[in-house]
Design a protein around this motif. Structure first.
Motif, mmCIF file in Angstrom:
data_model
loop_
_atom_site.group_PDB
_atom_site.id
_atom_site.type_symbol
_atom_site.label_atom_id
_atom_site.label_comp_id
_atom_site.label_asym_id
_atom_site.label_seq_id
_atom_site.Cartn_x
_atom_site.Cartn_y
_atom_site.Cartn_z
ATOM 1 N N UNK A 52 5.760 -53.441 22.403
ATOM 2 C CA UNK A 52 6.226 -52.818 23.649
ATOM 3 C C UNK A 52 5.561 -51.471 23.911
ATOM 4 N N UNK A 53 4.967 -50.874 22.894
ATOM 5 C CA UNK A 53 4.328 -49.562 23.048
ATOM 6 C C UNK A 53 3.058 -49.690 23.885
ATOM 7 N N UNK A 54 2.609 -48.585 24.474
ATOM 8 C CA UNK A 54 1.349 -48.627 25.234
ATOM 9 C C UNK A 54 0.191 -49.179 24.390
ATOM 10 N N UNK A 55 -0.666 -49.953 25.047
ATOM 11 C CA UNK A 55 -1.750 -50.656 24.351
ATOM 12 C C UNK A 55 -2.775 -49.744 23.699
ATOM 13 N N UNK A 56 -2.928 -48.525 24.186
ATOM 14 C CA UNK A 56 -3.969 -47.653 23.652
ATOM 15 C C UNK A 56 -3.531 -46.892 22.395
ATOM 16 N N UNK A 57 -2.336 -47.168 21.891
ATOM 17 C CA UNK A 57 -1.849 -46.472 20.703
ATOM 18 C C UNK A 57 -2.245 -47.198 19.421
ATOM 19 N N UNK A 58 -2.446 -46.429 18.366
ATOM 20 C CA UNK A 58 -2.709 -46.997 17.043
ATOM 21 C C UNK A 58 -1.405 -47.574 16.491
ATOM 22 N N UNK A 59 -1.497 -48.248 15.362
ATOM 23 C CA UNK A 59 -0.291 -48.803 14.736
ATOM 24 C C UNK A 59 0.704 -47.688 14.408
ATOM 25 N N UNK A 60 0.241 -46.618 13.814
ATOM 26 C CA UNK A 60 1.140 -45.509 13.463
ATOM 27 C C UNK A 60 1.745 -44.880 14.717
ATOM 28 N N UNK A 61 0.951 -44.738 15.756
ATOM 29 C CA UNK A 61 1.466 -44.177 17.007
ATOM 30 C C UNK A 61 2.484 -45.121 17.655
ATOM 31 N N UNK A 62 2.233 -46.414 17.574
ATOM 32 C CA UNK A 62 3.198 -47.396 18.078
ATOM 33 C C UNK A 62 4.508 -47.278 17.305
ATOM 34 N N UNK A 63 4.410 -47.173 15.992
ATOM 35 C CA UNK A 63 5.595 -47.027 15.146
ATOM 36 C C UNK A 63 6.367 -45.770 15.547
ATOM 37 N N UNK A 64 5.672 -44.668 15.676
ATOM 38 C CA UNK A 64 6.330 -43.417 16.049
ATOM 39 C C UNK A 64 6.917 -43.478 17.458
ATOM 40 N N UNK A 65 6.273 -44.200 18.352
ATOM 41 C CA UNK A 65 6.787 -44.397 19.712
ATOM 42 C C UNK A 65 8.139 -45.096 19.645
ATOM 43 N N UNK A 66 8.218 -46.170 18.868
ATOM 44 C CA UNK A 66 9.475 -46.910 18.720
ATOM 45 C C UNK A 66 10.535 -46.060 18.018
ATOM 46 N N UNK A 67 10.135 -45.411 16.924
ATOM 47 C CA UNK A 67 11.092 -44.585 16.195
ATOM 48 C C UNK A 67 11.571 -43.413 17.042
ATOM 49 N N UNK A 68 10.704 -42.889 17.897
ATOM 50 C CA UNK A 68 11.113 -41.825 18.803
ATOM 51 C C UNK A 68 12.205 -42.294 19.759
ATOM 52 N N UNK A 69 12.079 -43.522 20.241
ATOM 53 C CA UNK A 69 13.116 -44.084 21.116
ATOM 54 C C UNK A 69 14.425 -44.259 20.352
ATOM 55 N N UNK A 70 14.342 -44.738 19.112
ATOM 56 C CA UNK A 70 15.546 -44.886 18.292
ATOM 57 C C UNK A 70 16.170 -43.531 17.983
ATOM 58 N N UNK A 71 15.335 -42.532 17.732
ATOM 59 C CA UNK A 71 15.818 -41.176 17.469
ATOM 60 C C UNK A 71 16.579 -40.648 18.681
ATOM 61 N N UNK A 72 16.020 -40.856 19.862
ATOM 62 C CA UNK A 72 16.674 -40.396 21.086
ATOM 63 C C UNK A 72 18.005 -41.115 21.307
ATOM 64 N N UNK A 73 18.021 -42.410 21.055
ATOM 65 C CA UNK A 73 19.220 -43.207 21.304
ATOM 66 C C UNK A 73 20.318 -42.987 20.261
ATOM 67 N N UNK A 74 19.934 -42.875 19.001
ATOM 68 C CA UNK A 74 20.932 -42.865 17.934
ATOM 69 C C UNK A 74 20.881 -41.653 17.018
ATOM 70 N N UNK A 75 19.711 -41.065 16.844
ATOM 71 C CA UNK A 75 19.522 -40.010 15.859
ATOM 72 C C UNK A 75 19.347 -40.605 14.469
ATOM 73 N N UNK A 76 18.728 -39.846 13.580
ATOM 74 C CA UNK A 76 18.582 -40.271 12.193
ATOM 75 C C UNK A 76 17.315 -41.050 11.871
ATOM 76 N N UNK A 77 16.377 -41.124 12.817
ATOM 77 C CA UNK A 77 15.162 -41.915 12.597
ATOM 78 C C UNK A 77 13.920 -41.064 12.360
ATOM 79 N N UNK A 78 14.030 -39.780 12.582
ATOM 80 C CA UNK A 78 12.861 -38.903 12.449
ATOM 81 C C UNK A 78 12.213 -39.008 11.067
ATOM 82 N N UNK A 79 13.028 -39.098 10.044
ATOM 83 C CA UNK A 79 12.474 -39.131 8.679
ATOM 84 C C UNK A 79 11.639 -40.374 8.395
ATOM 85 N N UNK A 80 11.732 -41.395 9.238
ATOM 86 C CA UNK A 80 10.975 -42.622 9.030
ATOM 87 C C UNK A 80 9.677 -42.657 9.831
ATOM 88 N N UNK A 81 9.425 -41.613 10.629
ATOM 89 C CA UNK A 81 8.184 -41.567 11.391
ATOM 90 C C UNK A 81 7.005 -41.302 10.460
#
Length: 91
Positions: free
Chosen positions: A54-83
């Protein structure tokens, strides 16, 4: 190579080391159990690939992961440490 690394290799471009670190973070996230608590679902390989897709196509795997984790962090909190973060080289 574990299932997450294999799925990442099949789905996205990226280096072996980048796939390894994202797979490691995914395992740590699964072990923490917070996806189950927050979303009521088990973290699976398919869940990881679907959300990274679902992440933008121009992102690397790590950037895609951080994009998703950033959304989870915003929604729930507690995900920053997994970025995925980089550390400066020390000499």
């Amino acid at each position: 190579m574990d299932a997450v690394e294999q799925a990442l290799r099949s789905a996205f471009d990226g280096s072996p080391s980048e796939r390894r670190v994202v797979a490691r973070q995914a395992r740590d996230l699964a072990d923490a159990g917070i996806i189950e608590t927050d979303r009521g679902e088990t973290l699976t390989v398919a869940t990881v690939i679907d959300n990274l897709s679902d992440a933008p196509d121009d992102l690397s795997i790590a950037e895609r992961w951080n994009w998703w984790l950033g959304a989870l962090e915003t929604a729930y909190g507690g995900y920053h440490e997994f970025q995925v973060t980089t550390t400066p080289d020390t000499e």
